[in-house]
Design an enzyme around this catalytic site. Structure first.
Site, PDB file in Angstrom:
ATOM      1  N   ASP A  84      -1.331   1.802  -4.132  1.00 26.64           N
ATOM      2  CA  ASP A  84      -2.189   0.697  -4.587  1.00 26.64           C
ATOM      3  C   ASP A  84      -3.630   1.146  -4.809  1.00 26.64           C
ATOM      4  O   ASP A  84      -4.505   0.329  -5.079  1.00 26.64           O
ATOM      5  CB  ASP A  84      -2.122  -0.494  -3.631  1.00 26.64           C
ATOM      6  CG  ASP A  84      -2.811  -0.241  -2.298  1.00 26.64           C
ATOM      7  OD1 ASP A  84      -2.816   0.925  -1.844  1.00 26.64           O
ATOM      8  OD2 ASP A  84      -3.331  -1.190  -1.694  1.00 26.64           O
ATOM      9  N   ASP A 135      -3.066   6.705  -3.169  1.00 25.08           N
ATOM     10  CA  ASP A 135      -1.844   6.080  -2.671  1.00 25.08           C
ATOM     11  C   ASP A 135      -1.401   5.018  -3.684  1.00 25.08           C
ATOM     12  O   ASP A 135      -2.087   4.762  -4.673  1.00 25.08           O
ATOM     13  CB  ASP A 135      -2.038   5.534  -1.260  1.00 25.08           C
ATOM     14  CG  ASP A 135      -2.964   4.334  -1.182  1.00 25.08           C
ATOM     15  OD1 ASP A 135      -3.722   4.100  -2.132  1.00 25.08           O
ATOM     16  OD2 ASP A 135      -2.929   3.628  -0.154  1.00 25.08           O
ATOM     17  N   SER A 191       0.831  -1.207   0.000  1.00 25.00           N
ATOM     18  CA  SER A 191       0.000   0.000   0.000  1.00 25.00           C
ATOM     19  C   SER A 191       0.866   1.259   0.000  1.00 25.00           C
ATOM     20  O   SER A 191       1.607   1.491  -0.942  1.00 25.00           O
ATOM     21  CB  SER A 191      -0.960  -0.034   1.190  1.00 25.00           C
ATOM     22  OG  SER A 191      -1.942   0.966   1.085  1.00 25.00           O
ATOM     23  N   ASP A 240      -6.079   2.243  -2.989  1.00 25.10           N
ATOM     24  CA  ASP A 240      -7.236   1.956  -2.149  1.00 25.10           C
ATOM     25  C   ASP A 240      -7.615   3.154  -1.282  1.00 25.10           C
ATOM     26  O   ASP A 240      -8.652   3.135  -0.618  1.00 25.10           O
ATOM     27  CB  ASP A 240      -7.043   0.691  -1.307  1.00 25.10           C
ATOM     28  CG  ASP A 240      -5.934   0.797  -0.279  1.00 25.10           C
ATOM     29  OD1 ASP A 240      -5.145   1.765  -0.324  1.00 25.10           O
ATOM     30  OD2 ASP A 240      -5.831  -0.117   0.569  1.00 25.10           O
TER      31      ASP A 240
END
Length: 540
Positions: free
Chosen positions: A296, A294, A145, A298
């Site tokens: 990734d 961000d 992440s 999410d």
């Protein structure tokens, strides 16, 4: 067994030539300090699976650790009655993510599962969508992440498309611990590489859920955007196109995936300076709104009029937008998020649920009669279409923010104008944090013990009642201090050596003084609240 002998044994069982050589070099050099860090213990299998630095040894992310994690997950799934089911594997663009995805696929395939791997680096929400879309019993996403560049991770979703909740995490961790040497874990190449259909179907499902056709003039909106060197750009652009929006204007040097994250000190939109380039771009192109995801994708952050909005402000705006659209069901927020959503839900006569921290709890807040229709947490996570993705999703949230901005622009207003209107209608909800970083983790326990045994009786000259949430169900390691228009949640950070206090004060907006006076009072009260909570924790 001595540390050096443990390291030699691990190296002998490591199936990856490079990782094995890394440990052998440390043994040869007698670097016991570094070996002690790498062999201090295995990575903990927590809420989001595994996460840690890329390095050889049990306390790092590497091929051996991933191989054993996949084997343990496969054993747990089999023991839980899911033998032979489908498992979908996704990965981001961090270092070794594609390798770890292939290792996971090979191990789970050998364990008898029908494994399918996403075709290229894709956002975490696409993997979470794929679990239910493909009818799988589990999903694995290789991502860290918004962690630093040298980290990677291994995130597990179960067949309902949501993150793990206890006791599954502890049971999987025990299954991993029971796996033998990584070199002995069976592997098979009998797995399938998927095409782009899943990502396309995700875009279609989000458009269907958010109904952009209800917003005329959306094609005239100017959006500035950054993927922050992550994997969100392609899917986000495809979604905007499918929804009839003009292509967002991207920060060019941050558009393509780059595991070094060269233009940000820390690849997290919450961090100071992380959205500076986005904010400058928005000013240059006259953007109506600016959006950062961000790595990734999410989570997403929003900038309007040169000001980065808080997660609580964006959560309130999105909930208000859905409520005004007539979307009824359960609206949920984590306990550390602000209280505006509770007030909005009450004003519209819909169910509100407060959950423990984390989307694993938020997405489970609905009922059969009133399913979850919106959830958020203050750390920039939003679920605007939980029927599509049962997790936070920075891509669908980006579209929702853009549609709201377009709707407001049609009447000459902005997101911050709508925030002002909400403050007049419901009061000004001012939120902030007190964050205490420690070198000695024992200090966190000491501060929590202090606030539990001797909580303040008054904050901001108002009586407050302390509740130890460790005594609630589910138990949460936190203390809540609640009074009239004031609320504080004190808890240890789940990811860093920090104690955090989440602060909130509610200020009425009077006609004679107006918003400027209310904002000034809110800022002053947050400053006082920080001082008073610091004293209660023994910091001053």
């Amino acid at each position: 067994m001595s540390l050096l002998d443990r390291a030699r044994e691990w190296a002998a069982a490591d199936p990856h030539d490079g990782d094995r050589a890394e440990v052998e070099a440390l043994v040869e050099a007698g670097d016991t300090a570094e070996l002690a860090r790498r062999f201090a213990g295995p990575l903990t299998f927590g809420t989001a699976g595994l996460r840690g630095p890329l390095r050889a040894g049990p306390a790092g992310m590497n091929a051996a650790v991933v191989s054993r994690a996949a084997a343990g997950l496969g054993r747990w799934l089999t023991d839980s009655g899911h033998a032979g089911g489908g498992v979908v594997v996704g990965f981001d663009a961090r270092r070794r993510s594609d390798e770890f995805a292939r290792v996971s696929a090979a191990v789970l395939s050998a364990a008898g599962f029908a494994v399918r791997v996403l075709p290229r680096p894709l956002p975490t929400p696409v993997l979470a969508f794929a679990v239910r879309h493909l009818g799988c019993v589990a999903g694995v996403m290789v991502t860290a992440s918004h962690n630093p560049p040298d980290d990677n991770g291994y995130k597990v979703y179960l067949g309902d498309g949501a993150q793990l909740v206890p006791p599954a995490d502890r049971e999987i961790e025990a299954a991993i611990a029971a796996v033998g040497p990584a070199r002995d874990v069976p592997t098979s190449e009998d797995w399938t590489a998927l095409g782009d259909d899943v990502a396309t179907d995700y875009v279609t499902a989000v458009v269907r859920a958010l109904q952009p056709e209800q917003v005329p003039g959306r094609d005239r909106l100017t959006v500035a955007y950054t993927a922050m060197h992550g994997v969100g750009a392609g899917t986000t652009r495809a979604l905007f196109a499918a929804a009839g929006l003009a292509p967002p204007t991207g920060v060019p040097e941050q558009e393509q995936p780059d595991p070094a994250f060269p233009t940000v000190a820390f690849p997290n939109p919450e961090e100071p300076g992380a959205v500076d380039r986005l904010t400058a771009l928005a000013a240059r192109v006259g953007a109506d709104v600016a959006i950062a995801q961000d790595p990734d994708a999410d989570r997403c952050s929003v900038v309007c009029g040169g000001r980065q909005l808080t997660g609580d402000e964006v959560g309130g705006l999105l909930a208000d937008w859905l409520l005004r659209r007539g979307v009824r069901g359960t609206y949920a927020a984590s306990l550390v998020s602000g209280s505006l959503l509770h007030g909005l839900a009450g004003a519209h006569g819909v169910r509100f649920a407060e959950t423990p921290t984390g989307f694993k709890w938020i997405v489970r807040a609905g009922t059969d009669d009133e399913p979850l229709v919106f959830g958020y947490e203050e750390a920039l996570g939003y679920a605007v279409a939980p029927q599509v993705v049962k997790d936070k999703d920075g891509i669908s949230a980006a579209l929702a923010v853009a549609l709201l901005a377009a709707e407001l622009a049609a009447s000459g207003r902005t997101l911050t104008d709508r925030l002002d209107e909400l403050a007049v209608e419901h009061g000004l909800f001012a939120t902030g944090q007190l964050s205490v970083r420690v070198e000695d983790l024992a200090r966190i326990g000491e501060m929590m013990a202090r606030v539990r045994s001797a909580p303040p009786a008054r904050l901001l000259d108002r009586e407050v009642v302390a509740t130890d949430l460790a005594q609630e169900t589910p138990a949460v390691d936190a203390v809540r201090l609640l009074g009239d228009g004031v609320r504080v949640i004190v808890r240890p950070s789940g990811t860093e050596p920090k104690l955090k206090a989440y602060l909130e004060t509610v200020v009425p907006v009077h006609e004679d003084a107006g918003l400027i006076a209310a904002r000034g009072r809110g800022a002053d009260e947050l400053d006082r609240l920080r001082d008073e909570v610091s004293a209660a924790l023994g910091l001053s």
